[in-house]
Design a protein around this motif. Structure first.
Motif, PDB file in Angstrom:
ATOM      1  N   THR A  30       0.893  -1.598   0.047  1.00 15.80           N
ATOM      2  CA  THR A  30       0.185  -0.025  -0.266  1.00 15.80           C
ATOM      3  C   THR A  30       0.701   1.232  -0.230  1.00 15.80           C
ATOM      4  OG1 THR A  30      -1.071  -1.171   1.235  1.00 15.80           O
ATOM      5  CG2 THR A  30      -2.219   0.863   1.173  1.00 15.80           C
ATOM      6  N   ARG A  31       0.357   1.931  -1.219  1.00 20.41           N
ATOM      7  CA  ARG A  31       1.447   2.968  -0.825  1.00 20.41           C
ATOM      8  C   ARG A  31       0.495   4.336  -2.284  1.00 20.41           C
ATOM      9  NH1 ARG A  31       6.897   1.528  -4.352  1.00 20.41           N
ATOM     10  NH2 ARG A  31       7.099   3.647  -4.115  1.00 20.41           N
ATOM     11  N   LEU A  32       1.387   5.875  -2.511  1.00 19.47           N
ATOM     12  CA  LEU A  32       0.028   6.492  -3.765  1.00 19.47           C
ATOM     13  C   LEU A  32       0.372   5.941  -4.527  1.00 19.47           C
ATOM     14  CD1 LEU A  32       0.028   9.218  -4.060  1.00 19.47           C
ATOM     15  CD2 LEU A  32       1.434  10.284  -3.611  1.00 19.47           C
ATOM     16  N   ASP A  33       2.018   5.220  -5.397  1.00 22.32           N
ATOM     17  CA  ASP A  33       1.663   4.698  -6.452  1.00 22.32           C
ATOM     18  C   ASP A  33       0.701   3.639  -6.587  1.00 22.32           C
ATOM     19  OD1 ASP A  33       4.590   5.875  -7.013  1.00 22.32           O
ATOM     20  OD2 ASP A  33       4.788   4.976  -5.130  1.00 22.32           O
ATOM     21  N   TRP A  34       0.354   3.312  -5.708  1.00 21.07           N
ATOM     22  CA  TRP A  34      -0.154   1.402  -6.152  1.00 21.07           C
ATOM     23  C   TRP A  34      -1.971   2.511  -6.352  1.00 21.07           C
ATOM     24  CZ3 TRP A  34      -5.393  -0.234  -5.888  1.00 21.07           C
ATOM     25  CH2 TRP A  34      -4.946  -1.644  -5.951  1.00 21.07           C
ATOM     26  N   LEU A  35      -2.718   3.882  -5.978  1.00 20.29           N
ATOM     27  CA  LEU A  35      -4.052   3.905  -6.746  1.00 20.29           C
ATOM     28  C   LEU A  35      -3.408   4.667  -6.873  1.00 20.29           C
ATOM     29  CD1 LEU A  35      -6.730   4.212  -4.682  1.00 20.29           C
ATOM     30  CD2 LEU A  35      -5.428   7.126  -3.806  1.00 20.29           C
ATOM     31  N   LEU A  36      -2.777   5.455  -7.686  1.00 15.55           N
ATOM     32  CA  LEU A  36      -2.509   5.621  -8.748  1.00 15.55           C
ATOM     33  C   LEU A  36      -2.170   5.332 -10.053  1.00 15.55           C
ATOM     34  CD1 LEU A  36       0.510   9.141  -7.736  1.00 15.55           C
ATOM     35  CD2 LEU A  36      -2.048   9.610  -7.890  1.00 15.55           C
ATOM     36  N   CYS A  37      -1.408   4.043  -9.853  1.00 15.54           N
ATOM     37  CA  CYS A  37      -1.953   2.989 -11.044  1.00 15.54           C
ATOM     38  C   CYS A  37      -3.528   2.476 -11.428  1.00 15.54           C
ATOM     39  CB  CYS A  37      -0.754   2.110 -10.730  1.00 15.54           C
ATOM     40  SG  CYS A  37       1.387   2.637 -10.662  1.00 15.54           S
ATOM     41  N   ASP A  38      -4.266   2.026  -9.703  1.00 15.30           N
ATOM     42  CA  ASP A  38      -5.213   1.991 -10.055  1.00 15.30           C
ATOM     43  C   ASP A  38      -6.085   3.015 -10.832  1.00 15.30           C
ATOM     44  OD1 ASP A  38      -7.344  -0.038  -9.210  1.00 15.30           O
ATOM     45  OD2 ASP A  38      -7.816   1.275  -7.470  1.00 15.30           O
ATOM     46  N   LEU A  39      -5.895   4.270 -10.207  1.00 17.15           N
ATOM     47  CA  LEU A  39      -7.037   5.107 -11.517  1.00 17.15           C
ATOM     48  C   LEU A  39      -6.375   4.865 -12.358  1.00 17.15           C
ATOM     49  CD1 LEU A  39      -7.316   7.418  -7.712  1.00 17.15           C
ATOM     50  CD2 LEU A  39      -8.834   6.331  -9.158  1.00 17.15           C
ATOM     51  N   GLY A  40      -5.080   4.863 -12.308  1.00 17.95           N
ATOM     52  CA  GLY A  40      -4.619   5.125 -14.256  1.00 17.95           C
ATOM     53  C   GLY A  40      -5.656   3.878 -15.049  1.00 17.95           C
ATOM     54  N   ILE A  41      -5.052   2.680 -13.976  1.00 19.60           N
ATOM     55  CA  ILE A  41      -5.425   1.053 -14.964  1.00 19.60           C
ATOM     56  C   ILE A  41      -7.290   1.987 -15.257  1.00 19.60           C
ATOM     57  CG2 ILE A  41      -6.782  -1.309 -15.532  1.00 19.60           C
ATOM     58  CD1 ILE A  41      -4.000  -1.301 -13.001  1.00 19.60           C
ATOM     59  N   LEU A  42      -7.877   2.270 -14.577  1.00 16.68           N
ATOM     60  CA  LEU A  42      -9.608   2.589 -14.745  1.00 16.68           C
ATOM     61  C   LEU A  42      -9.692   3.792 -15.523  1.00 16.68           C
ATOM     62  CD1 LEU A  42     -10.628   1.743 -10.693  1.00 16.68           C
ATOM     63  CD2 LEU A  42     -10.308   0.277 -12.370  1.00 16.68           C
ATOM     64  N   SER A  43      -8.852   4.834 -15.438  1.00 18.76           N
ATOM     65  CA  SER A  43      -9.332   5.834 -16.736  1.00 18.76           C
ATOM     66  C   SER A  43      -8.468   5.317 -18.184  1.00 18.76           C
ATOM     67  CB  SER A  43      -8.333   7.117 -16.183  1.00 18.76           C
ATOM     68  OG  SER A  43      -9.059   7.628 -14.833  1.00 18.76           O
ATOM     69  N   ALA A  44      -8.014   4.269 -17.963  1.00 19.87           N
ATOM     70  CA  ALA A  44      -7.652   3.652 -19.186  1.00 19.87           C
ATOM     71  C   ALA A  44      -9.023   2.261 -19.662  1.00 19.87           C
ATOM     72  CB  ALA A  44      -6.060   2.992 -19.244  1.00 19.87           C
ATOM     73  N   GLY A  45      -9.460   2.727 -19.157  1.00 17.56           N
ATOM     74  CA  GLY A  45     -10.877   1.197 -19.800  1.00 17.56           C
ATOM     75  C   GLY A  45      -9.808  -0.187 -19.512  1.00 17.56           C
ATOM     76  N   GLY A  46      -9.243  -0.031 -18.606  1.00 15.63           N
ATOM     77  CA  GLY A  46      -9.260  -1.663 -17.940  1.00 15.63           C
ATOM     78  C   GLY A  46      -9.655  -1.659 -16.635  1.00 15.63           C
ATOM     79  N   ALA A  47      -9.537  -3.378 -16.512  1.00 16.25           N
ATOM     80  CA  ALA A  47     -10.088  -3.722 -14.870  1.00 16.25           C
ATOM     81  C   ALA A  47      -8.808  -3.874 -14.092  1.00 16.25           C
ATOM     82  CB  ALA A  47     -10.207  -4.845 -15.320  1.00 16.25           C
ATOM     83  N   THR A  48      -8.215  -3.877 -12.571  1.00 15.20           N
ATOM     84  CA  THR A  48      -7.382  -3.903 -11.903  1.00 15.20           C
ATOM     85  C   THR A  48      -7.106  -5.312 -11.330  1.00 15.20           C
ATOM     86  OG1 THR A  48      -6.938  -1.247 -11.652  1.00 15.20           O
ATOM     87  CG2 THR A  48      -6.150  -3.581  -9.707  1.00 15.20           C
ATOM     88  N   THR A  49      -6.596  -6.556 -11.282  1.00 16.93           N
ATOM     89  CA  THR A  49      -5.848  -7.461 -10.760  1.00 16.93           C
ATOM     90  C   THR A  49      -5.341  -7.043  -9.534  1.00 16.93           C
ATOM     91  OG1 THR A  49      -6.730  -8.555 -12.924  1.00 16.93           O
ATOM     92  CG2 THR A  49      -4.846  -9.730 -10.584  1.00 16.93           C
ATOM     93  N   THR A  50      -5.700  -7.647  -8.413  1.00 17.43           N
ATOM     94  CA  THR A  50      -4.952  -7.751  -7.018  1.00 17.43           C
ATOM     95  C   THR A  50      -4.233  -8.158  -6.812  1.00 17.43           C
ATOM     96  OG1 THR A  50      -7.145  -7.592  -6.054  1.00 17.43           O
ATOM     97  CG2 THR A  50      -6.468  -5.279  -6.778  1.00 17.43           C
TER      98      THR A  50
END
Length: 212
Positions: free
Chosen positions: A61-81
């Motif tokens: 858990t870190r800021l970059d995790w959140l930014l990457c997650d939001l980046g994936i969603l904003s590209a129309g993708g789906a995050t696999t945790t």
């Protein structure tokens, strides 16, 4: 993704996140966060990410995790945790089972887990390393987060509305996240969460605040 875009537009200069750097704390505004997220999203689009294609995140858990997650969603993708404490075999299983095409990986120690099982993840075409750089043995498979964002900046220069258009087209029923179970009763199983699940959660939180 649409909630984020609205928030950035409405309160661009308000503090969005506060995160530790060494012994200090730094702030990031919604505008700054939005710029990072858009660069990550555009970088993924430049790699060819398609609607609802999965992108893993293997990190603490870190800021970059959140930014990457939001980046994936904003590209129309789906995050696999993927839990960072998971062993190499389980990490490889989850990324292979989800058919993840790309994966954000925190550092060299997490990257090592995937390198050992690369052959078991034929659809995983690119690793994005959050910290550090990849050694020569995997330089064709791994790039840095900074490299991805730089590619995103070029993509946006050529098509300024690339991310905005994708975000506008996202529907509530589109897949947003795959969260895998612990695997205590067999192999881990992916739980599908759609965008409407997260939007409902946000609405519920607002409703709870109003009631209190």
């Amino acid at each position: 993704a649409q909630l984020l875009a609205t928030r950035v537009q409405d309160t661009p200069d308000r503090e969005a996140y506060r995160y530790p750097v060494g012994d200090d704390w730094r702030s990031m505004t919604w505008r700054q966060a939005g710029e990072r997220v858009k660069a990550i999203a555009a970088g993924l689009l430049s790699l060819g990410l398609a609607r609802e294609e999965r992108v893993g995140i293997l990190s603490n858990t870190r800021l970059d995790w959140l930014l990457c997650d939001l980046g994936i969603l904003s590209a129309g993708g789906a995050t696999t945790t993927v839990y960072p404490s998971s062993g190499a075999e389980e990490c490889a299983f989850i990324l292979a089972d989800s058919e993840s095409r790309f994966a954000f990986v925190e550092d060299a120690s997490q990257l090592k887990k995937l390198v050992a099982h690369k052959a078991e993840m034929p659809k995983l075409s690119k690793i994005i390393l959050i910290d550090g750089t990849a050694d020569a043995a995997v330089k064709d498979w791994a790039i840095t987060l900074a490299d991805l964002e730089a590619a995103g900046a070029v993509h946006l220069k050529n098509d300024p509305k690339a991310v905005d258009d994708v975000v506008k087209a996202i529907k509530g029923e589109h897949l947003a996240t795959l969260i895998y179970t612990s695997g205590t009763t067999g192999k881990p199983k992916g739980v599908r969460l759609r965008h409407e699940c997260w939007a409902y959660t946000a609405d519920a939180m607002d409703a709870t605040k109003l009631m209190t």
